[in-house]
Design an enzyme around this catalytic site. Structure first.
Site, PDB file in Angstrom:
ATOM      1  N   LYS A 182      11.225 -42.108 -34.811  1.00 32.83           N
ATOM      2  CA  LYS A 182      12.143 -40.969 -34.893  1.00 32.83           C
ATOM      3  C   LYS A 182      12.493 -40.501 -33.482  1.00 32.83           C
ATOM      4  O   LYS A 182      11.679 -39.917 -32.778  1.00 32.83           O
ATOM      5  CB  LYS A 182      11.532 -39.798 -35.657  1.00 32.83           C
ATOM      6  CG  LYS A 182      12.633 -38.785 -36.014  1.00 32.83           C
ATOM      7  CD  LYS A 182      12.135 -37.407 -36.322  1.00 32.83           C
ATOM      8  CE  LYS A 182      11.909 -36.546 -35.138  1.00 32.83           C
ATOM      9  NZ  LYS A 182      13.109 -36.253 -34.333  1.00 32.83           N
ATOM     10  N   CYS A 292       9.106 -35.360 -17.419  1.00 38.14           N
ATOM     11  CA  CYS A 292       7.776 -34.752 -17.520  1.00 38.14           C
ATOM     12  C   CYS A 292       7.049 -34.793 -16.183  1.00 38.14           C
ATOM     13  O   CYS A 292       6.175 -33.983 -15.922  1.00 38.14           O
ATOM     14  CB  CYS A 292       6.963 -35.504 -18.567  1.00 38.14           C
ATOM     15  SG  CYS A 292       6.907 -37.267 -18.243  1.00 38.14           S
TER      16      CYS A 292
HETATM   17  P1  NAD Z   1       9.714 -31.682 -28.391  1.00 34.96           P
HETATM   18  O1  NAD Z   1       8.234 -31.605 -28.517  1.00 34.96           O
HETATM   19  O2  NAD Z   1      10.505 -30.476 -28.728  1.00 34.96           O
HETATM   20  O3  NAD Z   1      10.307 -32.841 -29.312  1.00 34.96           O
HETATM   21  C1  NAD Z   1       9.881 -34.186 -29.170  1.00 34.96           C
HETATM   22  C2  NAD Z   1      10.049 -34.900 -30.497  1.00 34.96           C
HETATM   23  O4  NAD Z   1       9.150 -34.338 -31.451  1.00 34.96           O
HETATM   24  C3  NAD Z   1      11.442 -34.784 -31.100  1.00 34.96           C
HETATM   25  O5  NAD Z   1      11.777 -36.021 -31.676  1.00 34.96           O
HETATM   26  C4  NAD Z   1      11.266 -33.712 -32.148  1.00 34.96           C
HETATM   27  O6  NAD Z   1      12.194 -33.797 -33.202  1.00 34.96           O
HETATM   28  C5  NAD Z   1       9.860 -34.003 -32.629  1.00 34.96           C
HETATM   29  N1  NAD Z   1       9.152 -32.883 -33.239  1.00 34.96           N
HETATM   30  C6  NAD Z   1       9.257 -31.567 -32.945  1.00 34.96           C
HETATM   31  N2  NAD Z   1       8.403 -30.860 -33.708  1.00 34.96           N
HETATM   32  C7  NAD Z   1       7.740 -31.740 -34.504  1.00 34.96           C
HETATM   33  C8  NAD Z   1       6.740 -31.610 -35.510  1.00 34.96           C
HETATM   34  N3  NAD Z   1       6.218 -30.431 -35.845  1.00 34.96           N
HETATM   35  N4  NAD Z   1       6.294 -32.732 -36.126  1.00 34.96           N
HETATM   36  C9  NAD Z   1       6.785 -33.951 -35.781  1.00 34.96           C
HETATM   37  N5  NAD Z   1       7.747 -34.122 -34.847  1.00 34.96           N
HETATM   38  C10 NAD Z   1       8.212 -33.032 -34.200  1.00 34.96           C
HETATM   39  O7  NAD Z   1       9.987 -32.171 -26.902  1.00 34.96           O
HETATM   40  P2  NAD Z   1      11.408 -32.340 -26.192  1.00 34.96           P
HETATM   41  O8  NAD Z   1      11.946 -30.966 -25.944  1.00 34.96           O
HETATM   42  O9  NAD Z   1      12.207 -33.337 -26.918  1.00 34.96           O
HETATM   43  O10 NAD Z   1      10.983 -33.015 -24.793  1.00 34.96           O
HETATM   44  C11 NAD Z   1      10.610 -32.290 -23.671  1.00 34.96           C
HETATM   45  C12 NAD Z   1       9.104 -32.211 -23.550  1.00 34.96           C
HETATM   46  O11 NAD Z   1       8.562 -33.524 -23.529  1.00 34.96           O
HETATM   47  C13 NAD Z   1       8.647 -31.574 -22.252  1.00 34.96           C
HETATM   48  O12 NAD Z   1       7.556 -30.728 -22.518  1.00 34.96           O
HETATM   49  C14 NAD Z   1       8.198 -32.760 -21.411  1.00 34.96           C
HETATM   50  O13 NAD Z   1       7.257 -32.462 -20.404  1.00 34.96           O
HETATM   51  C15 NAD Z   1       7.630 -33.657 -22.447  1.00 34.96           C
HETATM   52  N6  NAD Z   1       7.608 -35.045 -21.982  1.00 34.96           N
HETATM   53  C16 NAD Z   1       6.410 -35.626 -21.668  1.00 34.96           C
HETATM   54  C17 NAD Z   1       6.368 -36.929 -21.188  1.00 34.96           C
HETATM   55  C18 NAD Z   1       5.082 -37.609 -20.810  1.00 34.96           C
HETATM   56  O14 NAD Z   1       5.082 -38.822 -20.670  1.00 34.96           O
HETATM   57  N7  NAD Z   1       3.984 -36.883 -20.637  1.00 34.96           N
HETATM   58  C19 NAD Z   1       7.566 -37.641 -21.036  1.00 34.96           C
HETATM   59  C20 NAD Z   1       8.771 -37.002 -21.356  1.00 34.96           C
HETATM   60  C21 NAD Z   1       8.770 -35.714 -21.847  1.00 34.96           C
END
Ligand code: NAD
Length: 490
Positions: A182, A292
């Site tokens: 997803k 990130c």
């Molecule tokens: P997000 O957590 O809002 O969403 C990520 C994914 O999770 C999306 O596909 C979303 O639809 C899904 N999602 C949201 N709530 C969910 C739930 N309750 N159950 C299942 N799926 C769910 O993150 P974002 O805003 O898309 O991305 C930004 C964040 O990602 C930042 O905090 C960033 O630091 C982090 N990030 C981390 C890394 C890493 O490698 N550590 C890499 C890139 C981004």
């Protein structure tokens, strides 16, 4: 670069077929607010169909596939991405608004490279084998081999959509799993093109399944709570990781989490000044600060503090906020108006917490269609207390706080005073100090005199709020497989 069709349609891919949903939602452009795609939203039944298709593929020929065959397939997927490079580029840029030059250099090549590297790692992967002494003197042979984990749920974010999705799909397929993927609701497009590539290069039906939708009470949650999903690998916010942990607890699924960061850069007075300024500027502003690994806290040794802030300000003000395809554009918009509201709330909070705004802090005004987009100025703060929320919490935008330090010990303590633990960068000409400080960082990844440079065979991941587990190289294979032991009495 090819233009994308006026309004593209993004459907699910289940059991080798593209399928639609009655419910759809618009994906808007962060450049000008226009609709770039209509996205189908999977319900519980479609997620269930995807999981069943994965299970059936594992029972069939895919479950008996050889390492050699899977490695060859991964190379064909990489070839397929490269063949359609311009389509992927156009789709990624339309969804994210990022500069074409950045997506061409980073996102799409890494999408293909992820498949190549895991094809090669799989072929070279060793496993344990031990000769055990026994009382009768004949001994026993213990050896381990890898079984796939099963049906793996892959949930990914919007900031580096193809890169981060394939970073997990590639090792999962290498290990012989079936996947239900997803992508973020903000970036449905390159994942859909990837499904086309999977179909076109002969990935068996059910091995790669794609569902679109949101998180809570939508496709994301339907995957994490599904009793027949055997593991979850997730990249996104720490708070979402926490929600997913709760969701998987009843079915005890293994998780691999790559989460948020509040990453420090430490600049010592002996550093190559221009190199450090350029490197820190890149680490703060690349991808509009939406990586990130981006730096949000900069600590500079006091003798060069004022000069450094002045030079970093000049770098920020030289960034060109332009249309993605324009030559010379170096910064795009944030991903959405919603995310911009969050970043702007930190801009307001920083002022309330006493920050000096060195540059930026506002929404730019263009007098054209971009005013309907999600643009924001690159921003630098000084003068905040180390306890300020803007120094403690991840903003995920083009912004950093710069503070002075006097000693190496103080710099290390400041850098480590965080609940996150993803990455850090150290800038110094003293090679011993570089190693010493890098090793003292309380995070999964530390750079010395560089940023974002990494051999994909090395471990990647964070500590504390930044994640659980490591991926990369053998670390990925260890998550995506069940090492299994056989003991043969001789
Ligand atoms: P997000 O957590 O809002 O969403 C990520 C994914 O999770 C999306 O596909 C979303 O639809 C899904 N999602 C949201 N709530 C969910 C739930 N309750 N159950 C299942 N799926 C769910 O993150 P974002 O805003 O898309 O991305 C930004 C964040 O990602 C930042 O905090 C960033 O630091 C982090 N990030 C981390 C890394 C890493 O490698 N550590 C890499 C890139 C981004």
């Amino acid at each position: 670069m090819k233009p994308v069709a006026a309004v593209a349609e993004r459907m699910h891919f289940i059991d080798g077929q593209f399928v639609d949903s009655v419910r759809q939602f618009p994906k808007t452009s962060p450049v000008d607010g226009g609709i770039v795609a209509m996205v189908h939203e999977a319900g519980r039944a479609q997620v269930d169909a995807a999981v069943r298709a994965g299970r059936a593929a594992l029972r069939g020929a895919w479950g008996r596939s050889t390492v050699t065959a899977r490695a060859a397939l991964l190379h064909r997927i990489a070839d397929g991405i490269e063949r359609r490079f311009d389509d992927f580029l156009a789709a990624e840029v339309a969804d994210t608004g990022k500069p074409v030059a950045l997506a061409r250099r980073l996102d799409i090549p890494r999408g293909a490279a992820n498949f190549r590297i895991f094809a090669d790692i799989l072929r070279a992967a060793p496993m344990d084998s031990h000769f055990l002494d026994t009382a009768d003197g004949r001994g026993a042979l213990n050896y381990a081999y890898r079984k796939p984990l099963g049906v793996v749920g892959i949930i990914s974010p919007w900031n580096l959509p193809l890169l981060l999705l394939t970073w997990k799909v590639a090792p999962a397929l290498a290990c012989g799993n079936a996947v239900v993927v997803k992508p973020s609701e903000e970036t449905p497009s390159t994942a859909t093109l990837l499904a086309e590539v999977m179909r076109d290069v002969g990935v068996p039906p059910g091995v790669f399944n794609l569902v679109h939708g949101f998180g809570p009470d939508s496709a994301g949650e339907f995957i994490t709570t599904h009793p027949d999903v055997d593991g979850i690998t997730f990249t996104g916010e720490s708070a979402t990781g926490s929600a997913i942990m709760k969701a998987v607890a009843p079915t005890v699924k293994p998780v691999s989490f790559e989460l948020g960061g509040k990453n420090p850069a430490l600049v010592f007075a002996d550093a190559d000044f221009d190199g450090a300024v350029a490197g820190v500027a890149q680490s703060v502003f690349e991808n509009c600060g939406q990586v990130c690994l981006c730096t949000e806290r900069v600590y500079v040794e006091r003798p060069i503090f004022d000069r450094f802030v002045t030079a970093l300000k000049a770098k920020a003000e030289a960034l060109q906020l332009g249309l993605p395809q324009e030559v010379g554009t170096t910064m795009g918009p944030l991903i959405s108006r919603g995310h911009r509201d969050k970043v702007l709330s930190y801009f307001a909070l920083a002022r309330a917490e006493g920050a000096t705004v060195v540059t930026g802090g506002r929404v730019p005004s263009f007098g054209d269609a971009r005013d309907q987009g999600a643009w924001i100025e690159p921003t630098i703060w000084t003068g905040l207390s180390e306890q300020a929320r803007c120094v403690k919490e991840e903003v995920f935008g083009p912004v950093c706080h710069v503070a002075p330090f006097d000693t190496e010990d103080e710099a290390i303590a400041l850098a480590n005073d965080t609940r996150y633990g993803l990455a850090a960068a150290v800038w110094t000409r003293d090679i011993s100090r570089g190693h010493r400080v890098a090793q003292a960082m309380g995070c999964g990844l530390a750079w010395v005199n560089c940023w974002f440079l990494r051999d994909l065979r090395t471990p990647f991941g964070g500590a504390r709020l930044s994640g659980i587990g490591r991926e990369g190289g053998m670390h990925s294979l260890n998550f995506y497989s069940e090492p299994t032991n056989v003991c043969v009495k001789l």
